[in-house]
Enzyme design. Structure first.
Site, PDB file in Angstrom:
ATOM      1  CG  ASP A 244      -1.818   1.190   1.310  1.00 54.34           C
ATOM      2  OD1 ASP A 244      -2.655   1.353   0.411  1.00 54.34           O
ATOM      3  OD2 ASP A 244      -1.678   1.980   2.272  1.00 54.34           O
ATOM      4  CB  VAL A 246       5.524   2.052  -2.042  1.00 54.92           C
ATOM      5  CG1 VAL A 246       5.024   0.641  -1.819  1.00 54.92           C
ATOM      6  CG2 VAL A 246       5.405   2.445  -3.514  1.00 54.92           C
ATOM      7  CD  GLU A 281      -2.215   2.875  -3.362  1.00 55.86           C
ATOM      8  OE1 GLU A 281      -3.124   3.688  -3.597  1.00 55.86           O
ATOM      9  OE2 GLU A 281      -1.932   2.510  -2.203  1.00 55.86           O
ATOM     10  CB  ILE A 308      -4.674   2.934 -17.145  1.00 56.38           C
ATOM     11  CG1 ILE A 308      -3.341   2.896 -17.907  1.00 56.38           C
ATOM     12  CG2 ILE A 308      -5.738   2.143 -17.906  1.00 56.38           C
ATOM     13  CD1 ILE A 308      -2.765   1.508 -18.093  1.00 56.38           C
ATOM     14  N   GLY A 380     -14.439   3.834  -3.010  1.00 53.83           N
ATOM     15  CA  GLY A 380     -14.653   4.143  -1.606  1.00 53.83           C
ATOM     16  C   GLY A 380     -14.251   5.541  -1.192  1.00 53.83           C
TER      17      GLY A 380
END
Length: 591
Positions: A244, A246, A281, A308, A380
């Site tokens: 997660d 980085v 990520e 993207i 979310g």
């Protein structure tokens, strides 16, 4: 006999309370303390006592927290699990399709065991790897998982560590690999006791306290991270990790933690003889993350590619607020599909500076970038947690799926996307501390007010039961229209990707993308295949320049029309073909 050991370099005395009996630990060098307790076995409760402080603390490396993150730890032996996946050889990223899910909302019950009951749906869909949002122990009964504080323990909310092993074993039994989302850039706001033991923390970021990765004592902190990663891959048979955010790791050492982790995982992969993947990520648009170490990179296997997503989302919905301001034109979509990133050391209006670095498309394959139409963050972190299916038609959803699943990238789906789920996926948590719950609620309102939302009226209360319950998938939807048709389209696209090597070809320098802004058409040129997409609300004709030999797949009825017969004596090119697409549809054809 059970050995207890803990790193506590600041302490003059360390004890462990094992089922009511207190034992002194002895210094073992390097700030470590150890003791052997013959009466402790699996299921035994224990907690540490530091110096003369009477407060018992959970083990920083606890494998089980049956009483919550503030309670004692419990001895757990992962090696005692009865694995049945002895013939499992793993799943590599190249050529695979990933399915991201949150255990708590994937099924009505929201446990590892109930998730096993839905795995056959993923097999039928054609998925190769299941990516599970974080499962580490967190304070409270529900959470996305990114507020975890005990990284070695699988949360009891989903069934605990043995249930997670059953889930992984169940996936492998069905031919599905498992990727686990892990969070090393911060700890949650409640139950993070690591700083009582040693210099684990070094400041904080927007999410919470961050780790000391480059200051005094950081060798052992980095060891804490790396050994946690190896534990999931080795003891829980996980096939890869999603790292997660980085970009939020503050690490100024010459050998970055990410490279050190890559080296350790490569060694473990050789030992267990199956591929183990590390997926980052990152919002840095830095290809060094996925460049091999021998090429001067960090050696990670892939990274999420938000550019993207942003191009696709903006093109399909027309949204341009916030970070979508830089995205959405069809030429921009074509460029990003060809080069992985939109920003390649180019101006970002949202950041008000240059951003990113170019990808060497001749040397770095597209499978090192995950492409997606939706993910947990991009749904979310919207004010109401609305999916893209709440904004666009099933036809456009199918068009977006075609562009992702027929691209050179590693496709990732978010749970329910495959049938155009109407249920939202909202931000939810429920900390036991009322003051912390209120701070979370007010923080969400403030965040979205800054983005121009009528936040007080629209942002669901993260603490409310309904916010969590409304985010659970409705498994009756796939049987009803238009969901059933969209689900069939996803299955057919994934099957076609698996059947035709042109569609899984990862080399970006072989991809051509043709767009026409007036008709809003996009064509992916994949070897001898053409993936033609009509994003407009009216029929469009796409010139293909060469005869079509076969129509492989259409979302609706596309028709072929031959161009006027050329005068071959005048040296005209060969007979061409035009493809007429209905509004908001796609077709995949072979030339």
């Amino acid at each position: 006999m059970t050995g207890f050991e803990v790193w506590a370099p600041w302490r003059k005395r360390v004890r462990v309370d094992v089922a009511g009996q207190v034992h002194d630990l002895s210094p073992a060098g390097g700030g470590w303390w150890r003791v052997e307790v013959p009466t402790a076995g699996p299921g035994t409760d224990y907690a540490y006592l530091l110096d003369d402080d009477p407060k018992p603390l959970p083990d920083p490396r606890s494998l089980r927290q049956p009483y919550g993150v503030h309670g004692p730890s419990q001895v757990y032996r992962p090696e005692a699990f009865g694995w049945t996946d002895h013939t499992w050889t793993g799943r590599a990223l190249p050529g695979s399709v990933i399915y991201e899910l949150h255990i708590g909302t994937f099924t009505p019950v929201g446990t590892f065991d109930s998730a096993i009951e839905r795995l056959d749906h993923l097999v039928d869909l054609g998925v190769d790897l299941v990516e599970v949002l974080p499962i580490n122990a967190v304070d409270g009964p529900r959470n996305w998982g990114y507020d975890g504080v005990l990284w070695y323990a699988a949360t009891e909310n989903y069934g605990g560590p043995e249930a997670f092993q059953r889930f992984v074993d169940g996936c492998h039994h069905r031919g599905l690999g498992v990727l686990l989302d892990v969070v090393y850039n911060h700890l949650g706001p409640s139950g993070a006791y690591l700083d009582r033991f040693g210099p684990y923390f070094a400041g904080s970021n927007i999410w919470g306290p961050s780790l000391n990765l480059d200051g005094p004592g950081s060798d052992s902190v980095r060891r804490y991270v790396i050994e946690n990663s190896l534990m999931w891959l080795r003891d829980f048979h996980v096939d890869g990790l999603r790292l997660d955010a980085v970009h939020a790791l503050h690490d100024a050492r010459a050998v970055p933690l990410l490279e050190e982790l890559s080296v350790a995982v490569e060694a473990l992969s050789a030992h267990v003889r199956r591929p183990l993947s590390l997926i980052a990520e990152s919002d840095l648009n830095d290809p060094r993350l996925v460049t091999a170490r021998e090429g001067g990179g960090y050696g990670l296997h892939a990274q999420w590619d938000d550019d993207i997503h942003h191009e696709l989302h903006a093109a399909l919905t027309g949204e341009r607020q916030g970070y979508y301001v830089d995205f959405g034109s069809l030429p921009g979509l074509a460029s990003t599909l060809r080069q992985a990133f939109c920003h390649t050391d180019t101006e970002s209006a949202f950041r008000r500076r240059a951003h990113g670095r170019p990808v060497n498309t001749h040397l770095i394959p597209g499978h090192r970038f995950l492409a997606y139409l939706q993910n947990h963050d991009q749904i979310g972190n919207r004010a109401t947690g609305d999916r893209i299916s709440a904004s666009i038609s099933p036809g456009l959803l199918a068009c977006g799926a075609a562009l992702v699943l027929c691209s050179p990238y590693t496709p990732m789906l978010f749970m329910g996307e495959e049938w155009g789920a109407r249920t939202p996926w909202q931000f939810f948590s429920h900390f036991p501390d009322p003051e912390l719950r209120e701070n979370v609620r007010l923080g969400r309102i403030k965040e979205f007010a800054e983005h121009g939302w009528d936040a007080a009226a629209t942002v669901p209360d993260p603490n409310a039961d309904a916010t969590f319950l409304d985010s659970k998938l409705d498994w009756s939807e796939p049987k009803a229209e238009p969901h059933a048709t969209l689900l069939r389209t996803y299955r057919e696209l994934i099957a076609l990707r698996r059947d035709r090597p042109e569609l899984s070809d990862p080399w970006l320098d072989r991809l051509r993308v043709e767009v026409h802004e007036t008709t809003r058409t996009v064509v992916l040129c994949r070897g001898e295949l053409r993936v033609a997409v009509n994003l407009s609300d009216r029929p469009a004709t796409v010139p293909l320049h060469r005869p079509v030999t076969e129509v492989l797949l259409t979302s609706t009825g596309a028709t072929l029309e031959r161009a006027a017969t050329p005068d071959r004596t005048a040296g005209d090119p060969a007979l061409g073909t035009e493809l007429t697409l209905p509004a908001e549809s796609f077709a995949v054809v072979a030339l």
